[in-house]
Motif scaffolding. Structure first.
Motif: not given
Length: 384
Positions: A294-313
């Motif tokens: 949700f933070m990656m796709c719908a918020t202004n928290h730019d530090v979460t963008y392109f987070n590779a952790n989502l691939i594994l968890i």
């Protein structure tokens, strides 16, 4: 997919251009940098910066680290719209407040000409107007320390930035922040999971000054002077314990060993306990990863963008939760675990081969995914 980038209501660099810092003559003004070491609350872990301005026989404390839990704070926080504000108060009142929380306070005189200090005071007065107080806070790039840094840099006519940009200490935002976060294992584990590769890029000394203590250190080195200790904590010390990676390895290895022993025992009761424990952990991981998505796709928290952790968890860990609570679907969990182990291995290999491309410092989460899946893989070997 990125969230919407929101305009900052008071961008400091643009507003500093409205003021003339080239004048060296002015009235008698004294300005001091105040550095307050970290507190007990998560938002105070990094410490705090402020300025004491003495002018016209009066002394007041100005800082840029103020926020309110009212007026939709929690909704704004979730959406990455962290509006902070500048404020001022009597100096003694603010310093006594920090002292009462047993936080070390140091004061550093700013060695600038009278004219430049007067212009700093004028800018602060302009910034404190009701229409100018608020700004869009950023964890690393726009906070209570960076606001002072940019103001001080303007007073040096850019010389401070030129000096600091020429110094590289091999730091990144994540590495710098970890020294303050790692004392709280669970909070550090969560925040580092949510933050993506943007905070793993190499930064210079100027960027490092997002931390109040580094800002103090850098200005003191630039001016060649030292801070005065106003109050020294009797109980707080700097954290010098194990790193997040070390603590993660111990924690996740212990979990994996326990679950493996329970499953491989072959006893129904033990296997049921393993199901319940792994299901609970999987539920937590699926919820946290859904928050990241949700933070990656719908918020202004730019530090979460392109987070590779989502691939594994990711939210697919609900497979473990549902099947584990039912006490069934072991073959399905084994297949999914094998996929996770393969992805973990490929991720580590890619980080080793393409060092400049896969810069995200997420080894604790590669360990977490692999060690979570390992017991199911061992069960598959036993069944053979």
């Amino acid at each position: 997919m990125n969230g919407e980038i929101v305009e900052n209501p008071f961008p400091i660099k643009e507003n500093l251009l409205k003021f003339d810092f080239s004048n060296d003559e002015g009235d008698d003004v004294n300005i001091y940098l105040v550095t307050v070491e970290g507190g007990s609350e998560v938002y105070s872990y990094f410490g705090h910066s402020g300025l004491i301005i003495e002018q016209g026989g009066k002394s007041h404390f100005t800082d840029w680290g103020n926020f309110s839990f009212q007026d939709g704070f929690y909704r704004n926080f979730i959406m990455g719209l962290l509006y902070y504000s500048a404020s001022d108060a009597p100096t003694e009142w603010r310093l006594s407040h920090f002292s009462s929380t047993d936080r070390t306070i140091r004061i550093l005189p700013l060695l600038l000409s009278e004219g430049k200090k007067e212009e700093m005071a004028s800018f602060i007065s302009y910034n404190l107007r009701p229409e100018n107080r608020s700004y869009l806070y950023h964890y690393y790039k726009d906070n209570c320390a960076t606001r002072i840094r940019d103001l001080y840099n303007a007073a040096t006519e850019g010389k401070f930035e030129t000096w600091a940009r020429g110094i590289s200490r091999g730091e990144s935002y994540r590495k710098s922040a970890s020294r303050y976060l790692d004392k709280n294992f669970l909070m550090s584990l969560l925040l580092n999971f949510l933050e993506g590769p943007e905070i793993d890029r190499k930064i210079d000394y100027y960027d490092e000054t997002f931390l109040p203590e580094v800002l103090e250190e850098a200005i003191a080195k630039y001016q060649n002077n030292e801070s005065i200790i106003y109050y020294e904590s009797e109980s707080r010390t700097h954290y010098n314990g194990p790193s997040l990676l070390f603590k993660s390895f111990i924690c996740f290895s212990s979990y994996s060993l326990l679950i493996s022993i329970l499953y491989l025992s072959g006893k129904r009761a033990a296997m049921r306990i393993a199901d319940l424990i792994s299901s609970s952990i999987a539920l937590i991981l699926s919820i946290v990863s859904a928050v990241l998505l949700f933070m990656m796709c719908a918020t202004n928290h730019d530090v979460t963008y392109f987070n590779a952790n989502l691939i594994l968890i990711n939210p697919l860990y609900l497979i473990y939760t549902v099947e584990g609570l039912r006490g069934k679907g072991m073959k399905k969990r084994i297949r999914f675990s094998k996929l996770i182990l393969i992805l973990s291995f490929l991720t580590m290999a890619a980080k080793g081969i393409y060092i400049d491309l896969f810069i995200q410092d997420n080894i604790p989460y590669i360990l977490l995914s692999a060690l979570f899946a390992l017991p199911y893989f061992l069960v598959s070997l036993k069944e053979r």
